[in-house]
Write a protein that holds these residues in place. Sequence first.
Motif, PDB file in Angstrom:
ATOM      1  N   GLY A 190       0.804  -1.210   0.000  1.00  0.00           N
ATOM      2  CA  GLY A 190       0.000   0.000   0.000  1.00  0.00           C
ATOM      3  C   GLY A 190       0.842   1.267   0.000  1.00  0.00           C
ATOM      4  O   GLY A 190       2.064   1.235  -0.180  1.00  0.00           O
ATOM      5  N   HIS A 249      -2.469  -4.514  -1.338  1.00  0.00           N
ATOM      6  CA  HIS A 249      -2.785  -4.059   0.013  1.00  0.00           C
ATOM      7  C   HIS A 249      -3.182  -2.595  -0.011  1.00  0.00           C
ATOM      8  O   HIS A 249      -2.522  -1.762  -0.637  1.00  0.00           O
ATOM      9  CB  HIS A 249      -1.557  -4.244   0.921  1.00  0.00           C
ATOM     10  N   SER A 250      -4.280  -2.267   0.665  1.00  0.00           N
ATOM     11  CA  SER A 250      -4.693  -0.881   0.890  1.00  0.00           C
ATOM     12  C   SER A 250      -4.821  -0.123  -0.435  1.00  0.00           C
ATOM     13  O   SER A 250      -5.536  -0.563  -1.334  1.00  0.00           O
ATOM     14  CB  SER A 250      -3.711  -0.211   1.864  1.00  0.00           C
ATOM     15  N   HIS A 286      -4.845  -3.077   9.965  1.00  0.00           N
ATOM     16  CA  HIS A 286      -4.766  -2.772   8.540  1.00  0.00           C
ATOM     17  C   HIS A 286      -3.445  -3.200   7.891  1.00  0.00           C
ATOM     18  O   HIS A 286      -3.340  -3.214   6.669  1.00  0.00           O
ATOM     19  CB  HIS A 286      -4.981  -1.267   8.357  1.00  0.00           C
TER      20      HIS A 286
END
Length: 232
Positions: A9, A73-74, A212
């Motif tokens: 991310g 991711h993210s 997260h």
Amino acid sequence: MAEFVLVPGAWLGSWAWREVVPHLRAAGHGTHPLTLAGVAERGGESAGQSTHVQDVVGAVERLDLRDVILVGHSYSGIPVGQAAERIGDRLARVVFVDANVPTDGESFVSGWPYGRDIVEAAIAAHGGTWPPLAAADYAGQGLTDEQVERIVAGSTPHPGATLIEPAVLERPLGELRATYVKCLLDGVEPSDDVAALLTSDRWRLVRMETGHWPMFSRPRELADVLLEAAEH
């Protein structure tokens, strides 16, 4: 054998997957952690949303990968979701790790209440980049002090244009074979756009009892989720 292409991310480089990679390789799979343009060791390179999409597509094509599992991711769920439909039959599955998903014509910040103004102001104040989070911003995400320190020390500014440029999709995202990993410390329910996608019989939901950044907080558990995705 699957080929995992691991895309981190915002603010993070390929190093973010360091504790996940050994578990995937031990199971006999190929692993290819990427650093996107303008971040980490590629800092200083100019990049927009389409640049990051091409980073992913280009890596798959350059390495001539087949049976690819794209992992985003993210933030990187947005370029990964676009790349997934562009690599054709090389793709086996997409895994979105607590990620944003692309919507045609919309950007990373489109769905944020007042988010565009906040992010654009931050970008303008930091030379066209989005500044990394501070240590305090990682509270409540299941991370140890050492893990937070490692993330903060390794994070670099993220190219601002990638957050504002709209995504471009040729077909509905629900047609992809996908796994969505929801990290429960970052919110119990998926966002509305993800919930809509999960109504597709080609999508499945996996929940993780962590925050997260599971590649830091629960790397072995995340690797197990990715290995399971490879079997579907």
